[in-house]
Design an enzyme around this catalytic site. Structure first.
Site, PDB file in Angstrom:
ATOM      1  N   ILE A   6       0.874  -1.165   0.000  1.00  0.00           N
ATOM      2  CA  ILE A   6       0.000   0.000   0.000  1.00  0.00           C
ATOM      3  C   ILE A   6       0.911   1.214   0.000  1.00  0.00           C
ATOM      4  CG2 ILE A   6      -1.736   1.260   1.317  1.00  0.00           C
ATOM      5  CD1 ILE A   6      -2.573  -1.484   2.510  1.00  0.00           C
ATOM      6  N   ASN A   8       0.794   4.243   0.948  1.00  0.00           N
ATOM      7  CA  ASN A   8       0.890   5.131   2.112  1.00  0.00           C
ATOM      8  C   ASN A   8       1.508   4.465   3.341  1.00  0.00           C
ATOM      9  OD1 ASN A   8      -0.256   7.265   0.705  1.00  0.00           O
ATOM     10  ND2 ASN A   8      -2.321   6.655   1.250  1.00  0.00           N
ATOM     11  N   CYS A   9       1.862   3.207   3.244  1.00  0.00           N
ATOM     12  CA  CYS A   9       2.436   2.470   4.365  1.00  0.00           C
ATOM     13  C   CYS A   9       3.909   2.869   4.547  1.00  0.00           C
ATOM     14  CB  CYS A   9       2.321   0.973   4.079  1.00  0.00           C
ATOM     15  SG  CYS A   9       3.206  -0.076   5.249  1.00  0.00           S
ATOM     16  N   ASN A  10       4.294   3.208   5.763  1.00  0.00           N
ATOM     17  CA  ASN A  10       5.672   3.625   6.027  1.00  0.00           C
ATOM     18  C   ASN A  10       6.686   2.522   5.762  1.00  0.00           C
ATOM     19  OD1 ASN A  10       4.989   6.245   6.722  1.00  0.00           O
ATOM     20  ND2 ASN A  10       4.714   5.733   8.888  1.00  0.00           N
ATOM     21  N   LYS A  13       7.130   2.371   2.067  1.00  0.00           N
ATOM     22  CA  LYS A  13       7.931   3.516   1.638  1.00  0.00           C
ATOM     23  C   LYS A  13       9.419   3.270   1.894  1.00  0.00           C
ATOM     24  CE  LYS A  13       4.373   7.034   2.334  1.00  0.00           C
ATOM     25  NZ  LYS A  13       3.959   8.194   3.146  1.00  0.00           N
TER      26      LYS A  13
END
Length: 115
Positions: A6, A8-10, A13
């Site tokens: 996903i 937006n998942c840190n 990222k």
């Protein structure tokens, strides 16, 4: 190589940043927008075990009722949950060909498995 997760998942990222910094080519598959097939979840479960794929530390898992959590005791139940709530899948899942190289992000593991 395909990185599933996903955007937006840190953790995703961090993994994507590491791959870019190390010039590792990849395609990103956002299963929030593109979805994930039952066949893919079945394949991953056979390779790494459904227990590793279900993120029991994440917000999605913690938001489940105790009864819902207790029902996840088999690959079948885990896949049903992961299909319904893709955010419960531990991420990212890194796959090359049909082989899972990594689940989650650990730099040392990535150095061994991906380079």
């Amino acid at each position: 190589m395909v990185v599933y997760g996903i955007k937006n998942c840190n953790t995703v990222k961090a993994a994507l940043a590491w791959l870019k910094e190390n010039n590792v080519p990849f395609e990103f598959h956002d299963f929030k927008t593109k979805g994930i097939t039952e066949a893919k979840l079945q394949d991953w479960s056979q390779q790494v075990g459904w227990e590793k794929l279900v993120n029991k530390r994440g917000t999605t898992w913690r938001q489940l009722s105790e009864a819902e959590q207790q029902r996840v005791t088999s690959v079948r139940a885990a896949i049903a949950l992961m299909k319904e709530k893709t955010s419960v899948i531990k991420r990212p899942v890194v796959e090359k060909g049909d082989r899972v190289l990594a689940v989650g992000f650990d730099e040392a593991e990535y150095r061994k498995a991906i380079r």
